[in-house]
Enzyme design. Structure first.
Site, short mmCIF file in Angstrom:
data_model
loop_
_atom_site.label_atom_id
_atom_site.label_comp_id
_atom_site.label_asym_id
_atom_site.label_seq_id
_atom_site.Cartn_x
_atom_site.Cartn_y
_atom_site.Cartn_z
N CYS A 242 0.81 -1.22 0.00
CA CYS A 242 0.00 0.00 0.00
C CYS A 242 0.85 1.27 0.00
O CYS A 242 0.62 2.19 -0.81
CB CYS A 242 -0.97 -0.01 1.18
SG CYS A 242 -0.21 0.08 2.82
N HIS A 292 -2.20 1.34 7.13
CA HIS A 292 -2.70 1.17 5.76
C HIS A 292 -2.96 2.53 5.15
O HIS A 292 -3.39 3.46 5.84
CB HIS A 292 -3.97 0.33 5.74
CG HIS A 292 -4.43 0.02 4.34
ND1 HIS A 292 -3.68 -0.75 3.47
CD2 HIS A 292 -5.54 0.40 3.64
CE1 HIS A 292 -4.31 -0.85 2.31
NE2 HIS A 292 -5.43 -0.15 2.38
N HIS A 304 -5.82 1.27 -3.97
CA HIS A 304 -4.94 0.76 -2.93
C HIS A 304 -4.64 -0.72 -3.18
O HIS A 304 -5.16 -1.34 -4.09
CB HIS A 304 -5.60 0.94 -1.55
CG HIS A 304 -6.67 -0.07 -1.25
ND1 HIS A 304 -6.92 -0.55 0.01
CD2 HIS A 304 -7.57 -0.72 -2.07
CE1 HIS A 304 -7.93 -1.42 -0.02
NE2 HIS A 304 -8.33 -1.54 -1.26
#
Length: 332
Positions: A242, A292, A304
Protein backbone atom coordinates in the site's frame (compact mmCIF):
# COMPACT_ATOMS: atom_id res chain seq x y z
CA UNK A 1 36.05 13.77 8.38
CA UNK A 2 32.98 15.60 9.74
CA UNK A 3 30.68 12.68 10.44
CA UNK A 4 28.90 12.46 13.78
CA UNK A 5 27.02 9.15 13.76
CA UNK A 6 26.72 8.57 17.53
CA UNK A 7 23.07 9.59 17.94
CA UNK A 8 22.02 7.90 14.70
CA UNK A 9 23.52 4.57 15.78
CA UNK A 10 21.75 4.63 19.13
CA UNK A 11 18.47 5.74 17.54
CA UNK A 12 18.47 2.89 15.05
CA UNK A 13 19.22 0.38 17.78
CA UNK A 14 16.08 1.49 19.63
CA UNK A 15 13.97 1.37 16.46
CA UNK A 16 15.10 -2.14 15.60
CA UNK A 17 14.37 -3.38 19.12
CA UNK A 18 10.91 -1.81 19.20
CA UNK A 19 10.12 -3.14 15.72
CA UNK A 20 11.02 -6.69 16.75
CA UNK A 21 8.84 -6.48 19.87
CA UNK A 22 5.92 -5.05 17.92
CA UNK A 23 6.00 -7.87 15.39
CA UNK A 24 5.91 -10.42 18.18
CA UNK A 25 3.02 -8.66 19.90
CA UNK A 26 0.89 -8.74 16.76
CA UNK A 27 1.40 -12.48 16.35
CA UNK A 28 0.19 -13.17 19.87
CA UNK A 29 -3.32 -12.07 18.93
CA UNK A 30 -3.64 -14.57 16.09
CA UNK A 31 -6.09 -17.41 16.55
CA UNK A 32 -7.18 -20.53 14.73
CA UNK A 33 -9.59 -19.81 11.89
CA UNK A 34 -11.48 -23.07 12.34
CA UNK A 35 -12.52 -22.10 15.85
CA UNK A 36 -15.06 -19.71 14.35
CA UNK A 37 -18.60 -21.06 14.56
CA UNK A 38 -20.61 -18.59 12.50
CA UNK A 39 -20.24 -16.48 9.39
CA UNK A 40 -20.42 -13.33 11.51
CA UNK A 41 -17.64 -14.51 13.81
CA UNK A 42 -15.55 -15.58 10.83
CA UNK A 43 -16.05 -12.18 9.22
CA UNK A 44 -15.07 -10.35 12.40
CA UNK A 45 -11.95 -12.46 12.72
CA UNK A 46 -11.07 -11.80 9.07
CA UNK A 47 -11.31 -8.07 9.74
CA UNK A 48 -8.99 -8.43 12.73
CA UNK A 49 -6.46 -10.36 10.67
CA UNK A 50 -6.61 -7.81 7.85
CA UNK A 51 -5.70 -5.09 10.32
CA UNK A 52 -2.94 -7.20 11.89
CA UNK A 53 -1.55 -8.03 8.47
CA UNK A 54 -1.40 -4.32 7.60
CA UNK A 55 0.52 -3.70 10.82
CA UNK A 56 2.89 -6.55 10.03
CA UNK A 57 3.57 -5.18 6.56
CA UNK A 58 4.49 -1.74 7.83
CA UNK A 59 6.55 -3.27 10.65
CA UNK A 60 8.44 -5.16 7.93
CA UNK A 61 8.96 -1.98 5.91
CA UNK A 62 10.27 -0.16 8.97
CA UNK A 63 12.54 -3.07 9.91
CA UNK A 64 13.92 -3.23 6.38
CA UNK A 65 14.56 0.50 6.37
CA UNK A 66 16.24 0.35 9.79
CA UNK A 67 18.46 -2.53 8.70
CA UNK A 68 19.60 -0.73 5.58
CA UNK A 69 20.42 2.38 7.61
CA UNK A 70 22.27 0.40 10.30
CA UNK A 71 24.32 -1.45 7.69
CA UNK A 72 25.22 1.86 6.04
CA UNK A 73 26.24 3.32 9.40
CA UNK A 74 28.48 0.35 10.15
CA UNK A 75 30.13 0.76 6.76
CA UNK A 76 30.64 4.47 7.48
CA UNK A 77 32.36 3.76 10.81
CA UNK A 78 34.55 1.10 9.20
CA UNK A 79 35.65 3.70 6.66
CA UNK A 80 36.44 6.08 9.51
CA UNK A 81 38.68 3.48 11.14
CA UNK A 82 40.34 2.69 7.84
CA UNK A 83 41.11 6.39 7.33
CA UNK A 84 42.59 6.58 10.82
CA UNK A 85 44.87 3.65 9.99
CA UNK A 86 45.92 5.38 6.78
CA UNK A 87 46.74 8.49 8.80
CA UNK A 88 48.86 6.39 11.17
CA UNK A 89 50.67 4.70 8.30
CA UNK A 90 51.46 8.10 6.81
CA UNK A 91 53.12 9.39 9.96
CA UNK A 92 54.36 6.22 11.62
CA UNK A 93 57.88 6.30 10.20
CA UNK A 94 58.72 9.72 11.59
CA UNK A 95 56.91 9.14 14.87
CA UNK A 96 58.60 5.80 15.50
CA UNK A 97 61.96 7.48 15.06
CA UNK A 98 60.97 10.16 17.55
CA UNK A 99 59.77 7.56 20.02
CA UNK A 100 62.98 5.55 19.66
CA UNK A 101 65.09 8.63 20.24
CA UNK A 102 63.28 9.08 23.55
CA UNK A 103 64.13 5.54 24.60
CA UNK A 104 67.81 5.09 23.65
CA UNK A 105 68.60 1.59 22.61
CA UNK A 106 64.91 0.53 22.66
CA UNK A 107 63.23 -1.20 19.78
CA UNK A 108 59.68 -0.30 20.71
CA UNK A 109 57.23 0.31 17.90
CA UNK A 110 54.75 3.16 18.26
CA UNK A 111 51.97 0.73 19.17
CA UNK A 112 54.19 -0.95 21.79
CA UNK A 113 54.97 2.40 23.41
CA UNK A 114 51.54 3.98 23.20
CA UNK A 115 48.92 1.24 23.08
CA UNK A 116 50.19 -1.49 25.34
CA UNK A 117 47.97 -0.26 28.21
CA UNK A 118 44.54 1.33 28.49
CA UNK A 119 43.61 4.43 26.41
CA UNK A 120 44.22 6.72 29.44
CA UNK A 121 47.63 5.18 30.02
CA UNK A 122 48.36 5.51 26.32
CA UNK A 123 47.77 9.25 26.59
CA UNK A 124 50.13 9.36 29.57
CA UNK A 125 52.74 7.47 27.57
CA UNK A 126 52.56 10.18 24.96
CA UNK A 127 53.07 12.88 27.59
CA UNK A 128 56.11 11.00 28.88
CA UNK A 129 57.90 11.27 25.55
CA UNK A 130 59.88 14.36 26.55
CA UNK A 131 61.61 14.57 23.22
CA UNK A 132 58.33 15.07 21.34
CA UNK A 133 57.36 18.63 20.62
CA UNK A 134 54.09 19.98 22.02
CA UNK A 135 52.59 19.90 18.54
CA UNK A 136 53.62 16.29 18.00
CA UNK A 137 52.15 15.29 21.37
CA UNK A 138 48.83 16.92 20.44
CA UNK A 139 48.74 15.10 17.10
CA UNK A 140 49.35 11.75 18.76
CA UNK A 141 46.90 12.42 21.59
CA UNK A 142 44.21 13.37 19.08
CA UNK A 143 44.90 10.20 17.15
CA UNK A 144 44.55 7.99 20.25
CA UNK A 145 41.24 9.72 21.11
CA UNK A 146 39.95 9.30 17.56
CA UNK A 147 40.80 5.60 17.42
CA UNK A 148 39.23 4.97 20.81
CA UNK A 149 35.96 6.72 19.82
CA UNK A 150 35.88 5.06 16.42
CA UNK A 151 36.25 1.64 18.05
CA UNK A 152 33.35 2.44 20.40
CA UNK A 153 31.23 3.56 17.45
CA UNK A 154 32.08 0.41 15.53
CA UNK A 155 30.87 -1.71 18.46
CA UNK A 156 27.66 0.32 18.70
CA UNK A 157 27.09 0.22 14.94
CA UNK A 158 27.69 -3.54 14.83
CA UNK A 159 25.22 -4.06 17.69
CA UNK A 160 22.65 -1.88 15.92
CA UNK A 161 23.12 -3.79 12.67
CA UNK A 162 22.70 -7.12 14.47
CA UNK A 163 19.54 -5.91 16.23
CA UNK A 164 18.12 -4.54 12.99
CA UNK A 165 18.84 -7.83 11.20
CA UNK A 166 17.05 -9.75 13.97
CA UNK A 167 14.07 -7.38 13.77
CA UNK A 168 13.90 -7.83 10.01
CA UNK A 169 14.01 -11.61 10.33
CA UNK A 170 11.26 -11.51 12.98
CA UNK A 171 9.14 -9.27 10.75
CA UNK A 172 9.55 -11.63 7.81
CA UNK A 173 8.51 -14.61 9.95
CA UNK A 174 5.53 -12.70 11.34
CA UNK A 175 4.45 -11.75 7.82
CA UNK A 176 4.54 -15.34 6.63
CA UNK A 177 2.53 -16.58 9.60
CA UNK A 178 0.08 -13.70 9.34
CA UNK A 179 -0.55 -14.30 5.66
CA UNK A 180 -1.15 -18.00 6.32
CA UNK A 181 -3.63 -17.14 9.09
CA UNK A 182 -5.53 -14.78 6.77
CA UNK A 183 -5.70 -17.38 3.99
CA UNK A 184 -7.00 -19.97 6.45
CA UNK A 185 -9.61 -17.52 7.72
CA UNK A 186 -10.64 -16.66 4.17
CA UNK A 187 -11.32 -20.33 3.48
CA UNK A 188 -13.29 -20.69 6.71
CA UNK A 189 -15.33 -17.61 5.85
CA UNK A 190 -16.12 -18.96 2.38
CA UNK A 191 -17.11 -22.35 3.83
CA UNK A 192 -19.62 -20.58 6.07
CA UNK A 193 -21.09 -18.62 3.18
CA UNK A 194 -19.61 -15.29 4.27
CA UNK A 195 -17.97 -12.63 2.14
CA UNK A 196 -14.71 -10.76 2.49
CA UNK A 197 -15.73 -7.58 4.36
CA UNK A 198 -12.63 -5.68 3.26
CA UNK A 199 -13.24 -6.14 -0.47
CA UNK A 200 -15.55 -3.14 -0.54
CA UNK A 201 -18.03 -2.36 -3.25
CA UNK A 202 -16.89 -1.86 -6.78
CA UNK A 203 -15.72 1.67 -7.46
CA UNK A 204 -18.67 3.98 -7.96
CA UNK A 205 -19.11 5.77 -11.24
CA UNK A 206 -19.82 9.42 -11.85
CA UNK A 207 -18.55 12.40 -13.74
CA UNK A 208 -14.81 12.64 -14.25
CA UNK A 209 -13.28 14.36 -11.26
CA UNK A 210 -11.34 17.51 -12.06
CA UNK A 211 -7.69 17.40 -11.01
CA UNK A 212 -4.58 19.50 -11.50
CA UNK A 213 -1.83 18.33 -13.83
CA UNK A 214 0.27 16.91 -10.98
CA UNK A 215 -2.65 15.09 -9.37
CA UNK A 216 -3.76 13.80 -12.75
CA UNK A 217 -0.29 12.29 -13.27
CA UNK A 218 -0.49 10.69 -9.81
CA UNK A 219 -3.92 9.15 -10.45
CA UNK A 220 -3.10 8.04 -13.99
CA UNK A 221 -0.06 6.20 -12.68
CA UNK A 222 -1.98 4.60 -9.82
CA UNK A 223 -4.78 3.42 -12.13
CA UNK A 224 -2.20 1.92 -14.49
CA UNK A 225 -1.04 -0.31 -11.61
CA UNK A 226 -4.52 -1.74 -10.90
CA UNK A 227 -4.45 -5.51 -11.31
CA UNK A 228 -0.78 -5.86 -10.41
CA UNK A 229 0.08 -8.11 -7.44
CA UNK A 230 0.23 -6.89 -3.86
CA UNK A 231 3.63 -7.84 -2.48
CA UNK A 232 5.20 -7.38 0.96
CA UNK A 233 7.59 -4.46 0.79
CA UNK A 234 6.79 -3.96 -2.90
CA UNK A 235 7.85 -0.66 -4.46
CA UNK A 236 7.29 -1.58 -8.12
CA UNK A 237 7.36 -1.68 -10.95
CA UNK A 238 5.83 -5.18 -11.06
CA UNK A 239 4.23 -5.31 -7.58
CA UNK A 240 3.50 -2.98 -4.67
CA UNK A 241 2.30 -2.83 -1.11
CA UNK A 242 0.00 0.00 0.00
CA UNK A 243 2.65 2.56 0.96
CA UNK A 244 4.90 1.55 -1.94
CA UNK A 245 2.09 2.32 -4.42
CA UNK A 246 1.39 5.73 -2.86
CA UNK A 247 5.09 6.60 -2.82
CA UNK A 248 5.55 5.61 -6.47
CA UNK A 249 2.38 7.43 -7.59
CA UNK A 250 3.33 10.74 -6.01
CA UNK A 251 6.86 10.43 -7.40
CA UNK A 252 5.23 11.07 -10.79
CA UNK A 253 4.55 14.61 -9.57
CA UNK A 254 8.08 15.06 -8.23
CA UNK A 255 7.04 14.52 -4.60
CA UNK A 256 9.40 12.31 -2.60
CA UNK A 257 7.19 10.66 0.03
CA UNK A 258 8.68 8.59 2.88
CA UNK A 259 8.57 4.81 2.57
CA UNK A 260 6.26 3.81 5.43
CA UNK A 261 2.72 4.79 6.42
CA UNK A 262 4.13 5.79 9.81
CA UNK A 263 6.05 8.60 8.10
CA UNK A 264 3.72 9.29 5.19
CA UNK A 265 0.96 10.38 7.58
CA UNK A 266 3.23 13.28 8.61
CA UNK A 267 4.25 14.23 5.06
CA UNK A 268 1.56 16.82 4.44
CA UNK A 269 -1.41 18.68 5.87
CA UNK A 270 -3.98 16.64 7.77
CA UNK A 271 -7.56 17.12 6.67
CA UNK A 272 -10.93 15.64 7.61
CA UNK A 273 -12.82 12.98 5.66
CA UNK A 274 -15.28 15.49 4.18
CA UNK A 275 -12.41 17.66 2.86
CA UNK A 276 -10.73 15.01 0.74
CA UNK A 277 -10.15 15.53 -2.94
CA UNK A 278 -8.42 13.40 -5.60
CA UNK A 279 -4.79 12.60 -4.84
CA UNK A 280 -5.12 12.90 -1.07
CA UNK A 281 -3.74 10.10 1.09
CA UNK A 282 -6.27 8.15 3.17
CA UNK A 283 -5.03 6.41 6.32
CA UNK A 284 -6.66 3.62 8.27
CA UNK A 285 -6.74 1.85 11.66
CA UNK A 286 -4.54 4.02 13.92
CA UNK A 287 -4.37 7.80 13.56
CA UNK A 288 -0.96 8.21 15.21
CA UNK A 289 0.68 5.18 13.56
CA UNK A 290 -1.56 4.07 10.67
CA UNK A 291 -0.73 0.78 9.01
CA UNK A 292 -2.70 1.17 5.76
CA UNK A 293 -2.91 3.90 3.13
CA UNK A 294 -4.77 4.45 -0.13
CA UNK A 295 -5.09 7.21 -2.75
CA UNK A 296 -8.42 9.01 -2.92
CA UNK A 297 -9.50 8.89 -6.56
CA UNK A 298 -12.79 10.82 -6.37
CA UNK A 299 -16.48 9.89 -6.24
CA UNK A 300 -16.02 8.14 -2.89
CA UNK A 301 -13.37 5.75 -4.25
CA UNK A 302 -9.75 4.94 -3.51
CA UNK A 303 -6.93 3.05 -5.21
CA UNK A 304 -4.94 0.76 -2.93
CA UNK A 305 -3.56 -2.69 -2.22
CA UNK A 306 -4.82 -4.42 0.91
CA UNK A 307 -3.19 -7.87 1.15
CA UNK A 308 -1.48 -10.56 -0.96
CA UNK A 309 -4.75 -12.39 -1.68
CA UNK A 310 -5.99 -9.51 -3.87
CA UNK A 311 -4.35 -7.42 -6.60
CA UNK A 312 -4.18 -3.64 -6.48
CA UNK A 313 -7.69 -2.29 -6.98
CA UNK A 314 -9.99 0.72 -6.98
CA UNK A 315 -12.85 0.33 -4.51
CA UNK A 316 -15.65 2.35 -2.96
CA UNK A 317 -14.88 3.56 0.54
CA UNK A 318 -18.38 2.80 1.77
CA UNK A 319 -18.89 0.32 4.60
CA UNK A 320 -15.67 -1.35 5.77
CA UNK A 321 -13.00 1.19 4.75
CA UNK A 322 -14.94 4.24 5.89
CA UNK A 323 -15.47 2.38 9.17
CA UNK A 324 -11.72 2.10 9.84
CA UNK A 325 -10.70 5.45 8.33
CA UNK A 326 -8.73 7.70 10.69
CA UNK A 327 -7.17 10.66 8.87
CA UNK A 328 -6.44 12.10 5.43
CA UNK A 329 -3.32 13.98 4.34
CA UNK A 330 -2.85 16.41 1.48
CA UNK A 331 0.59 16.51 -0.13
CA UNK A 332 2.11 18.29 -3.07
Amino acid sequence: MTRNPESRVRGRYRLATVGCAAAGAVLLSSGAALADTSAEEAQNRYEELQRELSELNEAFNQAEQDHEAAAAELEDVEERLAQAQEDLDAMSSDVVQIARSAYTGATHSLFAVLFRESPDEALQNIADLDHLSAGQQIVLADYVTEVERAEELRAEAAAAEDAAAEALEAAETAQTEGEAALEEQEEALADLGGEDPTAGAAATGGAEVAASGDVRAVLDFARAQIGKPYEWGGTGPDAYDCSGLVQAAWAQAGVNLPRTTYDQVNAGTRISRDEVRPGDLLFFYDESAPSHVGLYSGNGNMIHGSNPSKPLEEVALADYWDGVFTVAVRVG
